[in-house]
Motif scaffolding. Structure first.
Motif, PDB file in Angstrom:
ATOM      1  N   SER A  84      -0.787   5.069   2.375  1.00  0.00           N
ATOM      2  CA  SER A  84      -1.572   3.899   1.982  1.00  0.00           C
ATOM      3  C   SER A  84      -1.561   2.859   3.105  1.00  0.00           C
ATOM      4  O   SER A  84      -2.402   1.971   3.135  1.00  0.00           O
ATOM      5  CB  SER A  84      -1.046   3.290   0.683  1.00  0.00           C
ATOM      6  OG  SER A  84       0.337   3.087   0.743  1.00  0.00           O
ATOM      7  N   LEU A  85      -0.619   3.001   4.034  1.00  0.00           N
ATOM      8  CA  LEU A  85      -0.548   2.172   5.234  1.00  0.00           C
ATOM      9  C   LEU A  85       0.054   3.007   6.342  1.00  0.00           C
ATOM     10  O   LEU A  85       1.049   3.715   6.125  1.00  0.00           O
ATOM     11  CB  LEU A  85       0.323   0.930   5.005  1.00  0.00           C
ATOM     12  CG  LEU A  85       0.629   0.074   6.248  1.00  0.00           C
ATOM     13  CD1 LEU A  85      -0.648  -0.552   6.818  1.00  0.00           C
ATOM     14  CD2 LEU A  85       1.659  -1.002   5.923  1.00  0.00           C
ATOM     15  N   ILE A  86      -0.533   2.927   7.528  1.00  0.00           N
ATOM     16  CA  ILE A  86       0.009   3.595   8.708  1.00  0.00           C
ATOM     17  C   ILE A  86       0.404   2.509   9.696  1.00  0.00           C
ATOM     18  O   ILE A  86      -0.370   1.604   9.992  1.00  0.00           O
ATOM     19  CB  ILE A  86      -1.017   4.557   9.334  1.00  0.00           C
ATOM     20  CG1 ILE A  86      -1.385   5.640   8.314  1.00  0.00           C
ATOM     21  CG2 ILE A  86      -0.468   5.161  10.628  1.00  0.00           C
ATOM     22  CD1 ILE A  86      -2.553   6.503   8.709  1.00  0.00           C
ATOM     23  N   ILE A  87       1.631   2.631  10.179  1.00  0.00           N
ATOM     24  CA  ILE A  87       2.136   1.746  11.220  1.00  0.00           C
ATOM     25  C   ILE A  87       2.432   2.648  12.402  1.00  0.00           C
ATOM     26  O   ILE A  87       3.182   3.620  12.276  1.00  0.00           O
ATOM     27  CB  ILE A  87       3.420   1.019  10.778  1.00  0.00           C
ATOM     28  CG1 ILE A  87       3.164   0.198   9.514  1.00  0.00           C
ATOM     29  CG2 ILE A  87       3.958   0.141  11.914  1.00  0.00           C
ATOM     30  CD1 ILE A  87       4.422  -0.373   8.882  1.00  0.00           C
ATOM     31  N   GLY A  88       1.843   2.354  13.556  1.00  0.00           N
ATOM     32  CA  GLY A  88       2.040   3.260  14.667  1.00  0.00           C
ATOM     33  C   GLY A  88       1.841   2.614  16.009  1.00  0.00           C
ATOM     34  O   GLY A  88       1.455   1.454  16.123  1.00  0.00           O
TER      35      GLY A  88
END
Length: 167
Positions: free
Chosen positions: A76-80
């Motif tokens: 639901s959220l991508i942090i990269g």
């Protein structure tokens, strides 16, 4: 905004600072408050984090997989990091992306890509010092524009245009 399934990816390199911040007690507490149930960490060549999980999150850690498509699709959220593969794959899947700039890289081409995607309204960008504040805020991903759909040639052309390499 609630994020039930958060995927953090650093690509194939090392980005221990990002992993350390996300696995800090402060960040885990915020994620739990935001209704995160699962936190998946792709740590690449980095060190394996020592995680004190006092918040009951389901945390999965892996180095590299042949494909991270399932992780991206389920997030639901991508942090990269700002790697082109991470950005394009996440945006093509219609996911909300918080890109964290790896300030330790020399001649940081990732910064150029992140800046352009941010300027175009497709992603949010953060530095190490911003991550906790951003996670703790009610930042609004509804303001992001959907990434244009198309074939691989069009994506390459789009990235080249964004980077100023239009021919």
């Amino acid at each position: 905004m609630a994020f039930s399934n958060v995927f953090v990816t650093v690509g194939t390199t090392k980005f221990d600072k990002l992993i350390d911040i996300i696995t800090s007690q402060e960040a885990l507490k915020i994620l739990k408050k935001k209704n995160c149930k699962k936190l998946t960490l792709q740590i690449g060549q980095g060190k394996t984090p020592k995680i004190e999980n006092d918040y009951g999150l389901n945390i999965e850690v892996f180095r590299i997989k042949e494909s991270i498509e399932n992780e991206i699709l389920n997030a639901s959220l991508i942090i990269g990091h700002a790697g082109a593969g991470t950005c394009l794959q996440s945006l093509q899947a219609g996911k909300k992306l918080l890109v964290v700039i790896n300030e330790d890289l020399m001649n940081n081409h990732q910064l150029e890509l992140a800046d352009r995607l941010f300027d175009e309204g497709y992603i949010h960008v953060a530095y190490y010092s911003d991550i906790i504040a951003i996670l703790n805020s009610d930042f609004n991903y509804l303001q992001l524009k959907p990434f244009p759909a198309g074939n691989t040639y069009n994506y390459i052309k789009f990235i080249n245009k964004m980077m100023g390499f239009e021919f």
